[in-house]
Every structure is written in C-alpha cells, then in structure tokens.
Motif scaffolding. Structure first.
Motif, PDB file in Angstrom:
ATOM      1  N   ILE A  98       0.848  -1.188   0.000  1.00 16.94           N
ATOM      2  CA  ILE A  98       0.000   0.000   0.000  1.00 16.94           C
ATOM      3  C   ILE A  98       0.880   1.232   0.000  1.00 16.94           C
ATOM      4  O   ILE A  98       2.078   1.175   0.307  1.00 16.94           O
ATOM      5  N   ILE A  99       0.292   2.372  -0.360  1.00  8.89           N
ATOM      6  CA  ILE A  99       1.027   3.634  -0.381  1.00  8.89           C
ATOM      7  C   ILE A  99       1.063   4.262   1.007  1.00  8.89           C
ATOM      8  O   ILE A  99       2.105   4.712   1.477  1.00  8.89           O
ATOM      9  N   ARG A 100      -0.080   4.286   1.672  1.00 10.63           N
ATOM     10  CA  ARG A 100      -0.180   4.916   2.978  1.00 10.63           C
ATOM     11  C   ARG A 100      -0.706   3.919   3.998  1.00 10.63           C
ATOM     12  O   ARG A 100      -1.733   3.299   3.781  1.00 10.63           O
ATOM     13  N   GLY A 101       0.028   3.774   5.104  1.00 11.13           N
ATOM     14  CA  GLY A 101      -0.375   2.830   6.131  1.00 11.13           C
ATOM     15  C   GLY A 101       0.825   2.111   6.700  1.00 11.13           C
ATOM     16  O   GLY A 101       1.973   2.343   6.293  1.00 11.13           O
ATOM     17  N   PRO A 102       0.619   1.216   7.667  1.00  8.35           N
ATOM     18  CA  PRO A 102       1.731   0.492   8.295  1.00  8.35           C
ATOM     19  C   PRO A 102       2.427  -0.433   7.318  1.00  8.35           C
ATOM     20  O   PRO A 102       1.822  -0.947   6.379  1.00  8.35           O
TER      21      PRO A 102
ATOM     22  N   SER B 233     -15.955  -7.903   0.049  1.00  8.60           N
ATOM     23  CA  SER B 233     -14.730  -7.890   0.850  1.00  8.60           C
ATOM     24  C   SER B 233     -13.492  -8.014  -0.024  1.00  8.60           C
ATOM     25  O   SER B 233     -12.414  -7.526   0.352  1.00  8.60           O
ATOM     26  N   ASN B 234     -13.626  -8.656  -1.173  1.00 10.76           N
ATOM     27  CA  ASN B 234     -12.474  -8.839  -2.059  1.00 10.76           C
ATOM     28  C   ASN B 234     -12.074  -7.559  -2.769  1.00 10.76           C
ATOM     29  O   ASN B 234     -10.989  -7.500  -3.359  1.00 10.76           O
ATOM     30  N   LEU B 235     -12.929  -6.543  -2.758  1.00 11.44           N
ATOM     31  CA  LEU B 235     -12.627  -5.282  -3.429  1.00 11.44           C
ATOM     32  C   LEU B 235     -12.168  -4.210  -2.455  1.00 11.44           C
ATOM     33  O   LEU B 235     -11.935  -3.076  -2.858  1.00 11.44           O
ATOM     34  N   GLN B 236     -12.040  -4.557  -1.177  1.00  6.81           N
ATOM     35  CA  GLN B 236     -11.659  -3.585  -0.156  1.00  6.81           C
ATOM     36  C   GLN B 236     -10.214  -3.800   0.269  1.00  6.81           C
ATOM     37  O   GLN B 236      -9.735  -4.932   0.340  1.00  6.81           O
ATOM     38  N   SER B 237      -9.543  -2.698   0.570  1.00  7.44           N
ATOM     39  CA  SER B 237      -8.151  -2.721   0.998  1.00  7.44           C
ATOM     40  C   SER B 237      -8.015  -1.925   2.290  1.00  7.44           C
ATOM     41  O   SER B 237      -8.760  -0.956   2.504  1.00  7.44           O
ATOM     42  N   PRO B 238      -7.083  -2.293   3.183  1.00  8.24           N
ATOM     43  CA  PRO B 238      -6.867  -1.489   4.395  1.00  8.24           C
ATOM     44  C   PRO B 238      -6.538  -0.037   4.092  1.00  8.24           C
ATOM     45  O   PRO B 238      -6.845   0.856   4.883  1.00  8.24           O
ATOM     46  N   GLU B 239      -5.941   0.206   2.924  1.00  9.58           N
ATOM     47  CA  GLU B 239      -5.577   1.571   2.553  1.00  9.58           C
ATOM     48  C   GLU B 239      -6.799   2.457   2.380  1.00  9.58           C
ATOM     49  O   GLU B 239      -6.706   3.687   2.490  1.00  9.58           O
ATOM     50  N   ASP B 240      -7.965   1.860   2.125  1.00  5.24           N
ATOM     51  CA  ASP B 240      -9.179   2.655   1.948  1.00  5.24           C
ATOM     52  C   ASP B 240      -9.496   3.480   3.189  1.00  5.24           C
ATOM     53  O   ASP B 240     -10.147   4.528   3.092  1.00  5.24           O
ATOM     54  N   TYR B 241      -9.076   2.995   4.351  1.00  8.78           N
ATOM     55  CA  TYR B 241      -9.394   3.690   5.602  1.00  8.78           C
ATOM     56  C   TYR B 241      -8.299   4.666   6.019  1.00  8.78           C
ATOM     57  O   TYR B 241      -8.454   5.379   7.004  1.00  8.78           O
ATOM     58  N   TYR B 242      -7.187   4.684   5.290  1.00  6.18           N
ATOM     59  CA  TYR B 242      -6.120   5.637   5.575  1.00  6.18           C
ATOM     60  C   TYR B 242      -6.182   6.850   4.655  1.00  6.18           C
ATOM     61  O   TYR B 242      -5.444   7.814   4.850  1.00  6.18           O
ATOM     62  N   GLN B 243      -7.039   6.801   3.625  1.00  9.24           N
ATOM     63  CA  GLN B 243      -7.156   7.877   2.656  1.00  9.24           C
ATOM     64  C   GLN B 243      -8.453   8.656   2.878  1.00  9.24           C
ATOM     65  O   GLN B 243      -9.364   8.209   3.579  1.00  9.24           O
ATOM     66  N   ASN B 244      -8.532   9.813   2.243  1.00  9.73           N
ATOM     67  CA  ASN B 244      -9.765  10.590   2.231  1.00  9.73           C
ATOM     68  C   ASN B 244     -10.889   9.761   1.626  1.00  9.73           C
ATOM     69  O   ASN B 244     -10.685   8.960   0.714  1.00  9.73           O
ATOM     70  N   TRP B 245     -12.094   9.960   2.128  1.00 10.98           N
ATOM     71  CA  TRP B 245     -13.213   9.107   1.695  1.00 10.98           C
ATOM     72  C   TRP B 245     -13.515   9.239   0.211  1.00 10.98           C
ATOM     73  O   TRP B 245     -13.953   8.272  -0.427  1.00 10.98           O
TER      74      TRP B 245
ATOM     75  N   ASP C 220     -25.325  -1.150   5.474  1.00 12.83           N
ATOM     76  CA  ASP C 220     -23.966  -1.616   5.184  1.00 12.83           C
ATOM     77  C   ASP C 220     -23.423  -1.069   3.868  1.00 12.83           C
ATOM     78  O   ASP C 220     -22.229  -1.245   3.582  1.00 12.83           O
ATOM     79  N   TRP C 221     -24.267  -0.421   3.075  1.00  7.61           N
ATOM     80  CA  TRP C 221     -23.806   0.137   1.804  1.00  7.61           C
ATOM     81  C   TRP C 221     -22.849   1.309   2.005  1.00  7.61           C
ATOM     82  O   TRP C 221     -22.159   1.709   1.061  1.00  7.61           O
ATOM     83  N   LYS C 222     -22.808   1.846   3.214  1.00  8.31           N
ATOM     84  CA  LYS C 222     -21.910   2.980   3.478  1.00  8.31           C
ATOM     85  C   LYS C 222     -20.442   2.570   3.423  1.00  8.31           C
ATOM     86  O   LYS C 222     -19.568   3.431   3.358  1.00  8.31           O
ATOM     87  N   ASP C 223     -20.178   1.266   3.478  1.00  3.99           N
ATOM     88  CA  ASP C 223     -18.790   0.815   3.471  1.00  3.99           C
ATOM     89  C   ASP C 223     -18.624  -0.383   2.545  1.00  3.99           C
ATOM     90  O   ASP C 223     -17.944  -1.353   2.878  1.00  3.99           O
ATOM     91  N   ILE C 224     -19.261  -0.311   1.373  1.00  2.77           N
ATOM     92  CA  ILE C 224     -19.121  -1.381   0.389  1.00  2.77           C
ATOM     93  C   ILE C 224     -18.422  -0.821  -0.859  1.00  2.77           C
ATOM     94  O   ILE C 224     -17.215  -0.884  -0.975  1.00  2.77           O
TER      95      ILE C 224
ATOM     96  N   THR D 102      -6.929  -6.997  12.353  1.00  5.67           N
ATOM     97  CA  THR D 102      -7.459  -6.183  13.446  1.00  5.67           C
ATOM     98  C   THR D 102      -8.775  -5.528  13.049  1.00  5.67           C
ATOM     99  O   THR D 102      -9.742  -5.514  13.825  1.00  5.67           O
ATOM    100  N   GLY D 103      -8.828  -4.995  11.835  1.00  9.94           N
ATOM    101  CA  GLY D 103     -10.067  -4.390  11.361  1.00  9.94           C
ATOM    102  C   GLY D 103     -11.203  -5.393  11.288  1.00  9.94           C
ATOM    103  O   GLY D 103     -12.347  -5.090  11.631  1.00  9.94           O
ATOM    104  N   GLY D 104     -10.893  -6.618  10.850  1.00 11.37           N
ATOM    105  CA  GLY D 104     -11.919  -7.647  10.803  1.00 11.37           C
ATOM    106  C   GLY D 104     -12.412  -8.039  12.186  1.00 11.37           C
ATOM    107  O   GLY D 104     -13.609  -8.248  12.391  1.00 11.37           O
ATOM    108  N   LEU D 105     -11.503  -8.127  13.151  1.00 10.24           N
ATOM    109  CA  LEU D 105     -11.912  -8.462  14.519  1.00 10.24           C
ATOM    110  C   LEU D 105     -12.836  -7.395  15.087  1.00 10.24           C
ATOM    111  O   LEU D 105     -13.825  -7.708  15.767  1.00 10.24           O
TER     112      LEU D 105
END
Length: 519
Positions: free
Chosen positions: A167-171, A297-309, A488-492, A270-273
């Motif tokens: 990823i570009i931004r994140g741990p 779930s296959n189209l989502q990346s942890p980086e999505d939550y580190y970037q602007n919406w 749940d569409w707010k985060d799909i 951690t996000g899944g838990l």
C-alpha cells in the motif's frame, strides 16, 4: 442467525474424529515413572535416539541427586538453558542435602528456576510434544513428573513489509512465520481485554499450533461455535499452512471464489476483529485467515481507511470496473467480432478489420492464444528469481506480443484487449479473488464463442445465481445486496466519511453493533 455448515456429514465426521482422538489419547497416554534412566531410555526409544536429541545429566546437592535436561538442538536457546536452568540448579544446591524428589521439584520451581514459562507433564506423549515444540524437559530421580521449561529459540524472519499487499499509505508491518510474533502484532494494535485467543494443536503427526482469535462481546456466539466445530473436525497428518485450513473450513469446495480471506497484514486482521469477524493464525505461515467474508470484501483494501473518503470511494469504483473488464472484456471482443458486427461503430469496425487482415485464426482462438501465453508468462515470472522474473514478465510480454503481431498470428487490437485485461486483474487487493476471475474469464470466453452476447448474459446470470447460493459461515456471499442491508452500503462500494461509519456491519449480527459514539 443460523450459521450452517456447508459440508455434508461434517458433524458426523467430527464426532467420529473426536472418538478416534479419544481412543488415541487413551492408548498413548503412558505415565512417566520415577526412574530417570527408564524415562530417558523410553523417550530416546520413542524418538529413535535422533542425533539432535541433547541429554545433559548432572547431580545436585551434597547427596548427589541425579537430574537430567533434555532438549532438541536447533529448537532451543542454549544460552537460556545454561544461564537460567543449569547454572542456578548447580549453584543453589551446592551445600544443601535433599532427600525427597518432591521437595527438590518444589524448590526448583519456586526458588531456583528464573525462566518465565514453567509447567509440568506426567506422560511421555506430553513430554515429547513439549520437546518437539522447543521446550526443555527436566527430569529428577524419584519424580514421576517432568518439569517443562519454555526455552524455544529458533531463528525466524524479522517483521517486514508484506509482499502481496503493498500500500502507499499505512503500516509497513506484515506477518512472519513465528506465531507468537504474529499474535504480538495483533496485541500491539488491539489493546482489548476481551480479545480471546484459543490455541489448537492440529495434525495427528505435525501437531502444528493454530490460534483462533475473536473479540468477546462483539462477535456473534454462534459464529464462534461454528468456527470451533470446523477447526476441531480437522483430521489430517499436518495442516501444512493456512491454505489447508481455508479449504477444510470453506462452505463449498466447488466454488472458485474465496470464501475465507487470507492476508499478510495485521491491520486487516485487526479491522476484521473489530467488525465482528474471526481471525486464524497458523504457526509457520505468514498468512492469516479472516472469516466470514462476502463478495465485496475482495474489493476492499486497508488503505481505503487511511485515505480521504472521496479517494477511497473512487478507488473502489475503479476496482469494481476492473473486475468487470478482467472478467468480460475478452468475451465481449469475441462476441462482437464473431456474432454482432452491427453493434460496432463503422469506423472502429473498419479499423479492426484492417488490423485483422491476414490473421489466420478466428477471434476465439486468437484470444485463447494470447491469454494462455500471458498466464504462462505470469506464472514463469512468479517462479523465477525476483530480478529475472520481473524482466521475463515485462520484456517477455512486449517481445512476444510484438513478434506475434509481426508474424500475423494475432491482431494489434487483441494485444490491447489482453493487455487491458491483465492490468485490470492486477488491481485487486485479494490475489485469490484475482485468480478466481481469471478462471471464470476462460469459461465466459467459451460461452461467447458459442452464443455471442447471449452466452455472456447467461454467464453473468449464472455467476449471480452462484453468488446468492454461496455462504461464508452462514453469511450469504452476496450480502449486503441480497439479502439487502441498506446500512452496510456505506462501506461497500461507497466508503462514507469516517464520522458516518458509526455502526458495525449489520450482516454480521454482532452483539455490540455500535463502533462510534453518536454525537
């Protein structure tokens, strides 16, 4: 919510396996004896006296009471054994006279040993299992109990950036092969007292450590029980890695689509838990499992939550478009070229016809030649050493594509179609999902070759029928589209601003549905 199994007769097989394990335990649970020599001989006999079995015999106290330390060379930290076990034992009993083996054991555990991890075993099976796990076994003459000292110290890879989920931004931290390092990476991110870790020893022979983790008070209890049941039903010599567990626990082995996510990223677990899912770690494998999942779930990346919406939403829309291109683009090219010429604009049709002049194969054969060639190049690039593999993947594709066009085997338009398809298939965070789309793409190409656009439409309908019949631990794979969960569409596909993501996914039926205090 009803978490159904998805495996025929799995509960019956679990009961049979449980009965079999009980029989094995009854047969192999032979207790230790009070003679140190008899214990040493029997342990060495069971292990066939391997060269890496180290036995250090010594005597303590004024009356020279016999003791022995057993360990496996290469699995233990020798400096720890010398400094925290042998030296304290020899110095502590220098001027003491000890008569009772039980008294020695009490003094050793309470006053002598400085090791943090100490336990006791009473059977040969448990003692040998501890040896093979990297622990040291202390035997004392006259004591029918072994003192187990945690001393594992094998070499392991340091924490590095994940290779498959950059990823570009994140741990930049990723899982390694050591399971305790992996659990610590989760603990560092999730300082939650309700985080539960359940440890299993799977494999009749390998006895590999597997850890299932979840947050009590968030996850649905039925989901936890179903996950436990499926893990405990595993009957195999060695689980080998997370891939074996994933295949065993999946609801359907006939589907090409992943029903359990695998990841190298601790932040994704951690996000899944925190959403109410379950994580599974396997010793010796840098990939963790997260369940249950859905198609989105296959189209989502942890980086999505580190970037602007806005950036995250645009990226997800692009991934969805890439999924369509990677699945249907070659089939669309075949159907339009072979069956539906009238749907192509005139100028574009003349251009394609001119480019295909002299090509001896129909479009479907042309497409399969290029797709199979690309798959071979991709596989060769993975298997070869990294510097050479990158060169083969890029240069090989350019050279072969240019040579094929020059030789008149394929048209330039087909090279463009295959190149766009390949680029689209590389845009998914989930490698397993990308492989699934590659498999489905070939089937749709065959349908397009026989029925044109009707074949593509029928394939699309069949894929959707397949999705709505798939389950991941009782969760419909097509959720939240079918069944419909508007919240749940707010985060799909859309990733709403953080202040609007106040609830956990409703489809998971979590015990605590609020993840953010409402203002």
């Amino acid at each position: 919510m009803f978490y159904r199994s998805g495996r025929r007769n799995s509960r019956h097989r679990y009961q049979q396996g449980k009965h079999k394990r009980q029989q094995n335990n009854d047969r192999e649970a032979i207790p230790l004896v009070s003679s140190i020599n008899a214990n040493l001989d029997r342990i060495a006999g069971i292990l066939k006296a391997p060269e890496d079995l180290v036995v250090r015999s010594f005597k303590i106290g004024v009356n020279r009471h016999a003791c022995a330390i057993i360990c496996i060379d290469g699995l233990v930290d020798k400096a720890l054994i010398q400094n925290q076990v042998i030296d304290p034992l020899l110095h502590h009993f220098t001027e003491q006279q000890v008569d009772s083996a039980n008294k020695i054991a009490t003094l050793v555990v309470d006053e002598v040993l400085t090791s943090f991890d100490i336990g006791e075993n009473e059977t040969y099976e448990d003692s040998i299992g501890s040896l093979l796990s990297g622990d040291s076994v202390l035997l004392i003459e006259g004591l029918a109990t072994a003192i187990i000292i945690g001393s594992s110290g094998w070499n392991s890879r340091s924490v590095e950036e994940p290779q498959t989920e950059s990823i570009i931004r994140g741990p930049r931290e990723g899982f390694v092969e050591d399971i305790r390092t992996n659990t610590s990476l989760i603990r560092r991110r999730l300082r939650e007292p309700n985080l539960r870790l359940i440890t299993y020893k799977l494999g009749e022979r390998a006895r590999r450590t597997v850890v299932m983790m979840y947050i009590e008070g968030i996850v649905h209890p039925d989901l936890v029980e179903e996950a436990k049941r499926r893990i405990e039903s595993i009957e195999i010599d060695d689980v080998e890695g997370s891939g074996t567990i994933e295949q065993w626990m999946s609801d359907s082995f006939l589907s090409p689509f992943p029903l359990i996510a695998n990841t190298e990223r601790p932040d994704k677990v951690t996000g899944g838990l925190l959403q109410g899912r379950i994580g599974i770690l396997v010793d010796g494998d840098p990939f963790a499992l997260v369940l249950p999942i859905t198609f989105s779930s296959n189209l989502q990346s942890p980086e999505d939550y580190y970037q602007n919406w806005l950036i995250a939403t645009l990226t997800r829309i692009m991934r969805l478009g890439a999924a369509f291109l990677a699945t249907f683009l070659p089939a669309l090219y075949i159907s339009l070229l072979e069956f539906h010429h009238g749907m192509i604009p005139s100028k574009l049709a003349f251009s394609i016809a001119g480019a295909r002049e002299g090509v001896p194969f129909p479009a479907v054969v042309e497409a399969f030649i290029m797709e199979i060639t690309l798959e071979l190049l991709r596989e060769a690039g993975i298997r070869l050493p990294k510097p050479i593999g990158q060169t083969i993947g890029i240069v090989g594709g350019l050279v072969i594509g240019e040579a094929a066009v020059s030789a008149g085997i394929v048209s330039p338009v087909m090279v463009i179609v295959v190149a766009v398809t390949a680029i689209s298939s590389f845009s998914f965070p989930s490698y397993s999902f990308a492989i699934s789309l590659r498999m489905v793409r070939f089937a749709i190409m065959i349908a397009a070759a026989f029925f044109g656009l009707y074949g593509i439409i029928l394939s699309y309908i069949m894929i959707n029928i397949h999705f709505v019949n798939l389950y991941s631990f009782g969760i419909p794979y097509s959720t939240p589209f079918a069944p419909l969960f508007w919240g749940d569409w707010k985060d799909i596909i859309l990733r709403a601003p953080v202040e609007y993501l106040k609830d956990r996914p409703r489809m998971l039926q979590t015990r605590d549905s609020i993840r953010m205090k409402r203002k």
